[in-house]
Every structure is written in structure tokens, then in C-alpha cells.
Design a protein around this motif. Structure first.
Motif: not given
Length: 359
Positions: A61-84
Motif C-alpha cells: 500500500l505504501s508502494n515500498g516506502r515503508l518496508d518491514i522485515s518480520v522476525s519470529a519469536a526468539g530471532e531478535i527478542v523472546p515471545a514475551f519480550g515484544v512490548l518492551e
């Protein structure tokens, strides 16, 4: 001698060349890159796919102007660390569920689900048309994030158990993976709730660390393979009658977005909230048949004494939650008033239609 015409032509050519060289640089500068952290195993049917689709829709929808990479739980932060992680700027956006934050803000579970509470359609009505979104924004603002509905797994199931539950007495002493207010209800029924992350549920049951678990519904639960270790599958999901997933955006990142990109993010989340519910209805229906016919899952309703006791306990749990602090009280009162106001209509509409359909 260089004529004025030659000089002008040369200058124009030079400017054109400079513009051509500069254009890619300008385009690159306009692209905003965000990281999304999630509470889900990668591409998990239901919430994991909602996270992927939110990111994809924003990119498109942004025509590539906003590009988001997605990480699963544990790849960057644990499952319960998302809010922080999102609040502290480790990531700009997260995909998770509000009831994971009950220990940080008492009223958070209202925005995922409440035992014997609003159904998916009722919940959406409360958030979008009944004042729920403003309360949600108010609750999350001190944590540096802005919340959106970003998916919905629909009506959930009561849980998977390693052994048959014939009465309320057989719940006592069991260790169950159950979060949010539903977990507290199970605790008051005599079980011991556990906060096991989604990726660890199956191994925890197999190893005997827990005796059972509630997660979502058939379409998601089958992907985790829970039927392999706990063949008894109980309904209704009194503990989780709704399954709203949230997309939370860093307020700092949000405030830097252009107005049209803010609209893109909001629209992408709203679209996913609607699409995910439709997709999960299809997946749940298909998976339930497979679980019963191919995996010999024993589907059964909870005994009547379990439901009756759970309803009594849920009333106390929700009332006590509303008394925890001022914002919890505001949210509790709004939620309860909305549930009361839609009860008669739900009874003569969807409940009556379903009863009539089966004869």
C-alpha cells in the motif's frame, strides 16, 4: 568562444545528468525500513501469518516506502519480550497479544479476550464503535506504543488434555498452559497455570512439564502438533471467547511517519483484523475434521460442573481486575457496559440463528 546558447545547452545537459544520478539516491532516502518482532513461531497459521500479511500489506500500500522485515519469536527478542522491544526502540513494530502484558498493566487482557466475555464481532464493535480504542491507546501510551487490532483467531477452544476430564475435581492439581484471565480462572478451579511460549507447548506436554494447554483453535493448534501428546480436546472456550491479535507501533516511530503512511499502517492492520477472522473460520473448520478423522482426537464438551464453576470464578476475577487501578476501572466499566448492552441482541440474533439452524 563558447556561445551563450552552447553554455545554456551544456548547463542543461549537466543538470539533467545530475538529476538522473541523484534520483535513485532520493528514492532510497524516502524508503523507511522497520523491523517487526513477534510472539509467534515463523509463519504459524493464524497469528504468525497475520504478522506476515500486515507487513506485506504495508509494503504494498505504501508502494515500498515503508518496508518491514518480520522476525519470529526468539530471532531478535523472546515471545514475551515484544512490548518492551517496541517501546524501547529495538523494533518499530510488533505483532503479539495484549494478555501477555497482564503483569505490566492489569487491564491489558481486555484487549485480547475475557472469560465469558465478548465474542469476536462484539469485541470489534467495542473497539471500533464503543470507545475501546481510545482506552487501549490510553493504557499503552506510558509504554511508548500505539496499539491496533492486527488479526483475530476467533473463538478459541477450552484446551488440550493428556487425560479425560470427567468432572471439576479432575482439573485440580493439573499444570496447564493458560494465559491471561482464563489462566487465573483455571487456577481458581484448582489447576496451576503456566506461561509457556507457543513454540514450547508441545515439548512441555510430551515431557510431562505440563498436563495440558489451551492455545487458539484447531486451525492453529494442529500446526503445533498438540494432538500428538494430548488427545482430549475440550470446548467451549469459555476462557477465550475471542482471539484479537495486536500490532503495536513505537510511538516515536509513529510520530515520524507522514500522514499518508500512518493511514497505510492503520488500514493494513484493520484489513488483517477482518481477513484473519475469515481465514481462521475456514482453517478451524477444516482442521477440526482432520483432527477427529485422521488423528483420532477425542472432542468433548467440558462437564457442566466445570462450566458452572468457571462462570462463577470469572465474575470474581474480572471484577477484581477492574478494582486494581484507575485505568483498569475505566476499561472494566466500559467493557462490561458494552457486553451488557449487546447481550439481548446477541441472544435473539446469532444465538437464535444457530439454534434454529440445527433444529
Amino acid at each position: 568562444m563558447t556561445t551563450r546558447r552552447q553554455f545554456t545547452l551544456a548547463a542543461a545537459t549537466g543538470l539533467a545528468a545530475t538529476a538522473t544520478l541523484a534520483a535513485p539516491t532520493i528514492a532510497r532516502a524516502q524508503t523507511v525500513k522497520w523491523r517487526m518482532v513477534t510472539s509467534w513461531p515463523k509463519r504459524l497459521p493464524g497469528p504468525g501469518m497475520s504478522a506476515e500479511r500486515v507487513a506485506e500489506r504495508i509494503r504494498t500500500l505504501s508502494n515500498g516506502r515503508l518496508d518491514i522485515s518480520v522476525s519470529a519469536a526468539g530471532e531478535i527478542v523472546p515471545a514475551f519480550g515484544v512490548l518492551e522491544a517496541v517501546g524501547n526502540g529495538v523494533a518499530e513494530i510488533g505483532h503479539t497479544a495484549s494478555f501477555y502484558w497482564q503483569g505490566k498493566m492489569a487491564a491489558a487482557p481486555f484487549f485480547t479476550t475475557v472469560p465469558f466475555g465478548l465474542t469476536p464481532a462484539e469485541h470489534v464493535a467495542w473497539i471500533d464503535a464503543g470507545g475501546g480504542q481510545a482506552l487501549w491507546d490510553e493504557l499503552y501510551k506510558p509504554f511508548g506504543v500505539k496499539p491496533f487490532m492486527g488479526g483475530n483467531t476467533g473463538v478459541c477452544m477450552g484446551g488440550w488434555f493428556r487425560r479425560e476430564i470427567k468432572s471439576l475435581a479432575e482439573l485440580r492439581g493439573l499444570k496447564l498452559r493458560s494465559l491471561g484471565l482464563g489462566g487465573e480462572v483455571y487456577r481458581r478451579l484448582g489447576a496451576t497455570p503456566q506461561t509457556t511460549s507457543p513454540a514450547e507447548i508441545l515439548t512441555s506436554i510430551q515431557s510431562g512439564v505440563i498436563d495440558g494447554a489451551e492455545f487458539v483453535g484447531p486451525g492453529t493448534d494442529i500446526a503445533l502438533g498438540l494432538y500428538r501428546a494430548a488427545p482430549f480436546y475440550y470446548y467451549p472456550g469459555f476462557n477465550k471467547p475471542n482471539g484479537t491479535g495486536e500490532a503495536i507501533v513505537s510511538l516515536k516511530a509513529w510520530e515520524t511517519l507522514a500522514p499518508d503512511l500512518k493511514a497505510v499502517v492503520a488500514h493494513a492492520c484493520a484489513t488483517e483484523a477482518s481477513y484473519a477472522l475469515a481465514e481462521m473460520e475456514r482453517l478451524n473448520a477444516q482442521a477440526l475434521g482432520v483432527l477427529i478423522k485422521e488423528h483420532n482426537v477425542k472432542l468433548a464438551p467440558f462437564p457442566a460442573d466445570v462450566i458452572a464453576a468457571a462462570r462463577r470464578q470469572a465474575d470474581d476475577v474480572v471484577a477484581e481486575l477492574g478494582a486494581r487501578d484507575a485505568i483498569a476501572g475505566k476499561i472494566h466499566d466500559s467493557y462490561k457496559a458494552f457486553r451488557d448492552s449487546v447481550a439481548d441482541w446477541s441472544r435473539v440474533s446469532i444465538e437464535a440463528v444457530l439454534r434454529a439452524r440445527v433444529g
